[in-house]
Design a protein around this motif. Sequence first.
Motif, PDB file in Angstrom:
ATOM      1  N   LEU A  25      21.344  42.664  55.890  1.00 45.80           N
ATOM      2  CA  LEU A  25      20.503  41.800  57.141  1.00 45.80           C
ATOM      3  C   LEU A  25      19.530  40.678  56.379  1.00 45.80           C
ATOM      4  CD1 LEU A  25      19.221  41.274  59.963  1.00 45.80           C
ATOM      5  CD2 LEU A  25      17.774  43.336  59.546  1.00 45.80           C
ATOM      6  N   TRP A  26      18.933  41.173  55.309  1.00 52.12           N
ATOM      7  CA  TRP A  26      17.811  40.338  54.517  1.00 52.12           C
ATOM      8  C   TRP A  26      18.764  39.268  53.661  1.00 52.12           C
ATOM      9  CZ3 TRP A  26      13.124  40.915  55.831  1.00 52.12           C
ATOM     10  CH2 TRP A  26      12.688  42.079  56.099  1.00 52.12           C
ATOM     11  N   LYS A  27      19.982  39.504  53.404  1.00 49.47           N
ATOM     12  CA  LYS A  27      20.687  38.511  52.823  1.00 49.47           C
ATOM     13  C   LYS A  27      20.706  37.483  53.877  1.00 49.47           C
ATOM     14  CE  LYS A  27      23.498  39.797  49.309  1.00 49.47           C
ATOM     15  NZ  LYS A  27      24.708  40.161  48.706  1.00 49.47           N
ATOM     16  N   ALA A  28      21.406  37.715  55.173  1.00 51.22           N
ATOM     17  CA  ALA A  28      21.412  36.856  56.102  1.00 51.22           C
ATOM     18  C   ALA A  28      20.329  36.266  56.589  1.00 51.22           C
ATOM     19  CB  ALA A  28      22.341  37.477  57.301  1.00 51.22           C
ATOM     20  N   LEU A  29      19.387  36.867  56.769  1.00 50.93           N
ATOM     21  CA  LEU A  29      17.956  36.119  57.150  1.00 50.93           C
ATOM     22  C   LEU A  29      17.596  35.225  55.836  1.00 50.93           C
ATOM     23  CD1 LEU A  29      15.801  38.985  58.668  1.00 50.93           C
ATOM     24  CD2 LEU A  29      16.977  37.038  59.863  1.00 50.93           C
ATOM     25  N   GLY A  30      17.771  35.419  54.705  1.00 48.74           N
ATOM     26  CA  GLY A  30      17.565  34.492  53.671  1.00 48.74           C
ATOM     27  C   GLY A  30      18.290  33.267  53.708  1.00 48.74           C
ATOM     28  N   LEU A  31      19.626  33.406  53.790  1.00 45.03           N
ATOM     29  CA  LEU A  31      20.456  32.476  53.975  1.00 45.03           C
ATOM     30  C   LEU A  31      20.358  31.384  55.122  1.00 45.03           C
ATOM     31  CD1 LEU A  31      23.845  33.834  52.892  1.00 45.03           C
ATOM     32  CD2 LEU A  31      22.481  32.269  51.718  1.00 45.03           C
ATOM     33  N   ALA A  32      19.897  32.154  56.143  1.00 50.35           N
ATOM     34  CA  ALA A  32      19.602  31.284  57.471  1.00 50.35           C
ATOM     35  C   ALA A  32      18.266  30.440  57.352  1.00 50.35           C
ATOM     36  CB  ALA A  32      19.258  32.271  58.546  1.00 50.35           C
ATOM     37  N   GLY A  33      17.386  31.227  56.669  1.00 48.26           N
ATOM     38  CA  GLY A  33      16.216  30.524  56.048  1.00 48.26           C
ATOM     39  C   GLY A  33      16.271  29.301  55.129  1.00 48.26           C
TER      40      GLY A  33
END
Length: 55
Positions: free
Chosen positions: A3-11
């Motif tokens: 989840l954190w990886k996905a949020l980071g990539l989205a950011g």
Amino acid sequence: MKLWKALGLAGVAGVAATGVIIARDQRQRAQLTPDEVRERLHARLDEMTAEQGDA
């Protein structure tokens, strides 16, 4: 952790997209001559005063 990886990539994608939009806007502004900028400002001022006069 995914989840954190996905949020980071989205950011990161959001920041990159914002940079592209800002760069495109800056190029459009750089192409204007001072006379064109002055004409646009006068047109906007005339529109604003017309709207205030109507209200």
